[in-house]
Design a protein around this motif. Sequence first.
Motif, PDB file in Angstrom:
ATOM      1  N   GLY A  28      32.640  28.544  33.310  1.00 51.46           N
ATOM      2  CA  GLY A  28      33.597  29.474  33.592  1.00 51.46           C
ATOM      3  C   GLY A  28      33.941  29.604  31.994  1.00 51.46           C
ATOM      4  O   GLY A  28      34.688  30.940  31.365  1.00 51.46           O
ATOM      5  N   LYS A  29      34.521  28.247  31.441  1.00 49.60           N
ATOM      6  CA  LYS A  29      35.662  28.706  30.640  1.00 49.60           C
ATOM      7  C   LYS A  29      34.409  28.837  29.423  1.00 49.60           C
ATOM      8  O   LYS A  29      34.936  29.621  28.588  1.00 49.60           O
ATOM      9  CB  LYS A  29      36.086  26.837  30.476  1.00 49.60           C
ATOM     10  CG  LYS A  29      37.014  26.814  29.415  1.00 49.60           C
ATOM     11  CD  LYS A  29      37.125  25.329  28.863  1.00 49.60           C
ATOM     12  CE  LYS A  29      38.443  25.467  27.705  1.00 49.60           C
ATOM     13  NZ  LYS A  29      38.783  23.818  27.656  1.00 49.60           N
ATOM     14  N   ALA A  30      33.705  28.765  29.250  1.00 50.35           N
ATOM     15  CA  ALA A  30      32.875  29.297  27.754  1.00 50.35           C
ATOM     16  C   ALA A  30      32.905  30.335  27.947  1.00 50.35           C
ATOM     17  O   ALA A  30      33.255  31.515  26.895  1.00 50.35           O
ATOM     18  CB  ALA A  30      31.216  29.022  27.532  1.00 50.35           C
ATOM     19  N   LEU A  31      32.483  31.480  29.122  1.00 47.33           N
ATOM     20  CA  LEU A  31      32.713  32.711  29.763  1.00 47.33           C
ATOM     21  C   LEU A  31      34.251  33.303  28.848  1.00 47.33           C
ATOM     22  O   LEU A  31      33.819  34.475  28.464  1.00 47.33           O
ATOM     23  CB  LEU A  31      32.203  33.043  30.887  1.00 47.33           C
ATOM     24  CG  LEU A  31      30.955  33.042  31.059  1.00 47.33           C
ATOM     25  CD1 LEU A  31      30.482  32.852  32.474  1.00 47.33           C
ATOM     26  CD2 LEU A  31      29.767  34.069  30.260  1.00 47.33           C
ATOM     27  N   GLN A  35      33.876  36.025  27.047  1.00 48.01           N
ATOM     28  CA  GLN A  35      34.292  38.014  27.003  1.00 48.01           C
ATOM     29  C   GLN A  35      35.552  38.289  27.880  1.00 48.01           C
ATOM     30  O   GLN A  35      35.677  39.339  27.424  1.00 48.01           O
ATOM     31  CB  GLN A  35      33.738  37.185  28.667  1.00 48.01           C
ATOM     32  CG  GLN A  35      32.134  37.197  28.579  1.00 48.01           C
ATOM     33  CD  GLN A  35      31.534  38.698  27.641  1.00 48.01           C
ATOM     34  OE1 GLN A  35      31.736  39.710  28.095  1.00 48.01           O
ATOM     35  NE2 GLN A  35      30.469  37.863  27.444  1.00 48.01           N
ATOM     36  N   CYS A  36      37.032  37.020  27.557  1.00 50.34           N
ATOM     37  CA  CYS A  36      38.059  37.574  27.839  1.00 50.34           C
ATOM     38  C   CYS A  36      39.499  37.155  26.660  1.00 50.34           C
ATOM     39  O   CYS A  36      40.083  38.376  26.931  1.00 50.34           O
ATOM     40  CB  CYS A  36      38.283  37.110  29.963  1.00 50.34           C
ATOM     41  SG  CYS A  36      37.552  36.973  30.129  1.00 50.34           S
ATOM     42  N   ASN A  37      39.375  36.156  26.377  1.00 51.37           N
ATOM     43  CA  ASN A  37      40.666  35.962  25.927  1.00 51.37           C
ATOM     44  C   ASN A  37      40.924  36.861  24.769  1.00 51.37           C
ATOM     45  O   ASN A  37      42.760  36.959  23.964  1.00 51.37           O
ATOM     46  CB  ASN A  37      40.256  34.966  25.676  1.00 51.37           C
ATOM     47  CG  ASN A  37      41.850  33.870  25.111  1.00 51.37           C
ATOM     48  OD1 ASN A  37      42.239  34.108  25.953  1.00 51.37           O
ATOM     49  ND2 ASN A  37      41.176  33.032  24.258  1.00 51.37           N
ATOM     50  N   ALA A  38      39.726  37.373  23.768  1.00 49.83           N
ATOM     51  CA  ALA A  38      40.263  38.216  22.785  1.00 49.83           C
ATOM     52  C   ALA A  38      40.875  39.418  23.317  1.00 49.83           C
ATOM     53  O   ALA A  38      42.167  40.314  22.907  1.00 49.83           O
ATOM     54  CB  ALA A  38      39.418  38.644  22.392  1.00 49.83           C
ATOM     55  N   ASN A  73      35.264  42.927  34.557  1.00 54.13           N
ATOM     56  CA  ASN A  73      33.699  42.666  33.917  1.00 54.13           C
ATOM     57  C   ASN A  73      33.713  44.398  34.051  1.00 54.13           C
ATOM     58  O   ASN A  73      32.570  44.747  33.229  1.00 54.13           O
ATOM     59  CB  ASN A  73      33.227  42.027  35.141  1.00 54.13           C
ATOM     60  CG  ASN A  73      31.016  42.200  35.237  1.00 54.13           C
ATOM     61  OD1 ASN A  73      30.527  42.412  33.807  1.00 54.13           O
ATOM     62  ND2 ASN A  73      30.450  41.662  35.711  1.00 54.13           N
ATOM     63  N   ALA A  74      33.381  45.155  35.224  1.00 55.83           N
ATOM     64  CA  ALA A  74      32.854  46.617  35.620  1.00 55.83           C
ATOM     65  C   ALA A  74      33.963  47.487  34.484  1.00 55.83           C
ATOM     66  O   ALA A  74      33.161  48.285  34.243  1.00 55.83           O
ATOM     67  CB  ALA A  74      33.339  47.252  36.532  1.00 55.83           C
ATOM     68  N   ASN A  75      34.813  47.457  34.286  1.00 51.98           N
ATOM     69  CA  ASN A  75      35.377  48.433  33.641  1.00 51.98           C
ATOM     70  C   ASN A  75      35.315  48.431  32.195  1.00 51.98           C
ATOM     71  O   ASN A  75      35.749  48.854  31.209  1.00 51.98           O
ATOM     72  CB  ASN A  75      37.306  48.205  34.002  1.00 51.98           C
ATOM     73  CG  ASN A  75      37.729  48.544  35.347  1.00 51.98           C
ATOM     74  OD1 ASN A  75      36.806  49.547  35.677  1.00 51.98           O
ATOM     75  ND2 ASN A  75      38.291  48.238  35.986  1.00 51.98           N
ATOM     76  N   LEU A  76      35.122  46.939  31.681  1.00 52.53           N
ATOM     77  CA  LEU A  76      34.209  46.579  30.443  1.00 52.53           C
ATOM     78  C   LEU A  76      33.399  46.639  30.098  1.00 52.53           C
ATOM     79  O   LEU A  76      32.806  46.051  28.739  1.00 52.53           O
ATOM     80  CB  LEU A  76      35.179  45.590  29.912  1.00 52.53           C
ATOM     81  CG  LEU A  76      36.933  45.058  29.767  1.00 52.53           C
ATOM     82  CD1 LEU A  76      37.042  43.841  29.946  1.00 52.53           C
ATOM     83  CD2 LEU A  76      37.340  46.425  28.920  1.00 52.53           C
ATOM     84  N   GLY A  77      32.630  46.654  31.276  1.00 44.53           N
ATOM     85  CA  GLY A  77      31.241  47.014  31.254  1.00 44.53           C
ATOM     86  C   GLY A  77      30.691  45.303  30.575  1.00 44.53           C
ATOM     87  O   GLY A  77      29.797  45.769  29.806  1.00 44.53           O
ATOM     88  N   ASN A  87      31.783  31.821  38.136  1.00 44.50           N
ATOM     89  CA  ASN A  87      32.168  30.728  36.863  1.00 44.50           C
ATOM     90  C   ASN A  87      33.692  30.765  36.812  1.00 44.50           C
ATOM     91  O   ASN A  87      34.798  30.604  36.418  1.00 44.50           O
ATOM     92  CB  ASN A  87      31.021  30.896  36.610  1.00 44.50           C
ATOM     93  CG  ASN A  87      29.747  30.127  37.116  1.00 44.50           C
ATOM     94  OD1 ASN A  87      30.122  29.772  37.964  1.00 44.50           O
ATOM     95  ND2 ASN A  87      28.883  30.194  36.351  1.00 44.50           N
ATOM     96  N   LEU A  88      33.845  32.127  36.159  1.00 45.93           N
ATOM     97  CA  LEU A  88      35.266  32.846  35.603  1.00 45.93           C
ATOM     98  C   LEU A  88      36.430  32.659  36.968  1.00 45.93           C
ATOM     99  O   LEU A  88      37.658  32.024  36.104  1.00 45.93           O
ATOM    100  CB  LEU A  88      35.551  34.259  35.250  1.00 45.93           C
ATOM    101  CG  LEU A  88      34.494  34.342  33.674  1.00 45.93           C
ATOM    102  CD1 LEU A  88      34.446  35.837  33.955  1.00 45.93           C
ATOM    103  CD2 LEU A  88      35.735  33.858  32.387  1.00 45.93           C
TER     104      LEU A  88
END
Length: 100
Positions: A28-31, A35-38, A73-77, A87-88
């Motif tokens: 989850g940390k890698a994801l 995917q999320c941090n930026a 996840n859904a909104n950002l595709g 995991n996230l």
Amino acid sequence: MKTLIAALALISAPAFAAPFDKGDAKAGKALHEQQCNACHAARFSGDGNKIYTRADRRVKSASGLAQMVTACNANLGNNLFPEDELNLSAYLNTTFYKFK
């Protein structure tokens, strides 16, 4: 009597398990970093973790966390699989929220 108490403890154990215990927080940390941090950093002056630590954060429960991860996840595709979302959620809960 001891057998009955032990049986009841085993039956009720899942109710007391951590909400994301089947998730892999390390994955989850890698994801999160990929995917999320930026996106979060752009919204919070370079510190993406502020979204989780701010006083007025929206997530107030384990189910709310799971719903937020699914919504992002859904909104950002991002096309993450359900196990990726788990995991996230495990990573975010372990690191920031600590829901039980």
